[in-house]
Design an enzyme around this catalytic site. Structure first.
Site, short mmCIF file in Angstrom:
data_model
loop_
_atom_site.label_atom_id
_atom_site.label_comp_id
_atom_site.label_asym_id
_atom_site.label_seq_id
_atom_site.Cartn_x
_atom_site.Cartn_y
_atom_site.Cartn_z
N GLU A 14 0.82 -1.06 0.00
CA GLU A 14 0.10 -0.18 0.08
C GLU A 14 0.91 1.27 -0.05
OE1 GLU A 14 -3.15 0.07 2.65
OE2 GLU A 14 -3.64 2.17 2.61
N LYS A 69 -7.69 -0.42 11.21
CA LYS A 69 -7.11 -1.00 10.09
C LYS A 69 -6.01 -0.10 9.63
CE LYS A 69 -6.46 -1.17 5.38
NZ LYS A 69 -5.67 -0.13 4.53
N ASP A 122 3.64 -13.99 11.89
CA ASP A 122 2.31 -14.39 11.44
C ASP A 122 1.34 -13.10 11.42
OD1 ASP A 122 -0.26 -15.26 11.47
OD2 ASP A 122 0.09 -17.03 12.44
N HIS A 146 -2.23 10.50 -0.96
CA HIS A 146 -2.03 9.20 -1.74
C HIS A 146 -2.01 9.53 -3.14
CE1 HIS A 146 -4.28 5.91 0.58
NE2 HIS A 146 -3.65 6.71 1.36
C1 MEV Z 1 -6.06 3.57 4.57
O1 MEV Z 1 -5.46 2.13 4.19
C2 MEV Z 1 -6.05 3.70 6.40
C3 MEV Z 1 -6.82 4.72 6.78
O2 MEV Z 1 -8.15 4.64 6.25
C4 MEV Z 1 -6.86 4.76 8.36
C5 MEV Z 1 -8.11 5.65 8.91
O3 MEV Z 1 -8.69 6.07 8.21
O4 MEV Z 1 -7.61 5.91 10.12
C6 MEV Z 1 -6.49 6.13 6.16
#
Ligand code: MEV
Length: 426
Positions: A86, A262, A278, A376
């Site tokens: 990513e 995430k 892992d 991004h």
């Molecule tokens: C993207 O991979 C992760 C985010 O969505 C985390 C977040 O929203 O805090 C940018």
């Protein structure tokens, strides 16, 4: 497209060599020569080793390893390898770490290296008596556990917990063997212990054992990270307050908490993967821990210090090791551990938590200010340019044009690429 008559019953596939398996798969899927040639290139992983790590190997999947810079963890400067596909993930950690470096960096700690193995006992007529009978056998349980892995003996068995669990299938007696696995992730060690103990539990209680397996909710192996970002280093009070508000949103709402966490795992899993650990075990542990109060919530906490600065704290289970599995066998994992310079699993766990906190900082900051897409966009535009067929210097030129147009799409990239090549008279 008409597909050939195909069967997935590939007799003897398991015993074949990787090239022979690849040939069989190529015939099945109708792969062209270029695709077969691509898969046949194992890169920097010895095909023989790859073939031992998992089953039915035909190739490898290379993921970039980037280095997170600017990190100071517990007063020590570290370079942290991160394996991820990513874009922006590595850059985000570098940025977050830079903004707290002068204020001392990130401070970490660990609850301890204890793993839990579960033994599930069913069909027990008197579950409460059975529970106490197992607890009475503590010394025998300890001896049996420690006999499983002489290397661990001085560390080995630590504690015994037994619960009576009400389930859809009636009462079950669930025993937790709590084991210090030190520098091993510990899955093999604790699973062996649980399997060894199972017949004893049946004999002592008259019940029947089904499952004997570790728990990935490694809540006795929790890594902690905390840091303070000076309010002036992050762009002022408004930025700080936006970030706190973003955290409060995640704290209150599982839909947001899933995305918030995430983002934390973007950093955590990248370090876990780079070191051959892992990723699924750590992910499962993290998300279960985030729901330990009965409601899924944020793994991190953010608040304002007495001086008006921004303080962040992250806590999550971190079952990682330095010995066993791919950690020792995979040459890239070994190289990443050498870059990190960690001597114990605890140090690795702590640095990984620090990366998770830095990752979360950057996500919250971007979300509370410019939004995530701006950062991004540049890297994403390059990927789109590549997808449209740009090569060499064309990639940057097309990507710049996409960003300038504010439309990062493959069709626009193809148009820009055509225009560029047209200008060059191609
Ligand atoms: C993207 O991979 C992760 C985010 O969505 C985390 C977040 O929203 O805090 C940018």
């Amino acid at each position: 497209m008409t597909l050939p008559n195909r069967s997935s019953r590939l007799s003897g596939f398991h015993h074949q060599s990787p090239p022979d398996r690849l040939a069989a798969v190529a015939a099945f899927a109708g792969l062209d020569a270029a695709t077969v040639g691509h898969l046949a290139d194992f890169g920097n992983l010895d095909p023989h080793l790859a073939d031992r790590l998992i089953e039915n190997v035909i190739g490898t999947m290379n993921v970039p390893v980037g280095i997170a810079t600017n990190l100071k963890v517990d007063g020590r400067d570290v370079l942290v390898p991160m394996a991820t596909e990513e874009s922006s993930v590595v850059a985000a950690v570098c940025n977050a770490a830079r903004q707290c470096y002068d204020a001392g960096g990130i401070v970490t700690s660990m609850s301890g290296p204890l793993m839990i193995a579960q033994v599930q006992l069913v069909q027990v007529r008197d579950p409460h008596s059975a529970r106490v009978k197992i607890l009475e056998k503590r010394e025998e349980v300890k001896a049996a556990c420690d006999a499983c892995d002489p290397v661990l003996v001085s560390l080995g068995f630590r504690d015994l917990e037994v619960r009576v669990l009400d389930t859809l299938g009636g009462s079950m007696v669930i025993t937790h063997l709590i084991v210090d696995t030190r520098d091993a992730m510990g899955a093999n060690a604790v699973n062996s212990m649980a399997e060894r103990l199972a017949p004893h539990f049946e004999a002592w209680t008259g019940g029947k054992v089904y499952l004997r397996i570790l728990s990935n909710l490694a809540d006795r192996r929790v890594a902690r990270a905390r840091a303070v970002w000076p309010v002036e280093a992050i762009g002022g009070q408004e930025v700080r307050d936006g970030m706190i508000s973003a955290y409060q949103f995640a704290e209150a709402d599982p839909y947001r908490a899933a995305t918030h966490n995430k983002g934390i795992m973007n950093g955590v899993s990248a370090v876990v993967l780079a070191t051959g650990n892992d990723t699924r075990a750590v992910e499962a542990g993290a998300h279960a821990y985030a729901a330990r109060g009965g409601r899924y919530t944020s793994l991190s906490r953010w608040e304002v210090t007495a001086d008006g600065d921004l303080a962040g704290v992250l806590e999550l289970p971190m079952a990682v090791g330095l010995i066993g599995g791919a950690t020792k066998l995979h040459p890239t994992a070994r190289a990443c551990l050498a870059i990190l310079g960690v001597g114990t699993a605890e140090e690795l766990a702590r640095v990984t938590a620090a990366v998770g906190l830095a990752q979360n900082f950057s996500a919250l900051k971007a979300l509370a200010t410019t939004g995530i897409q701006k950062g991004h966009m540049a890297l994403h535009a390059q990927n789109i340019a590549l997808m449209a067929g740009a090569v060499g210097e064309e990639v940057d030129a097309v990507a710049r044009a996409l960003v300038a147009r504010g439309e990062v799409r493959v069709d626009i990239a193809a148009e820009e690429l055509g225009r560029l090549r047209g200008r060059r008279g191609e």
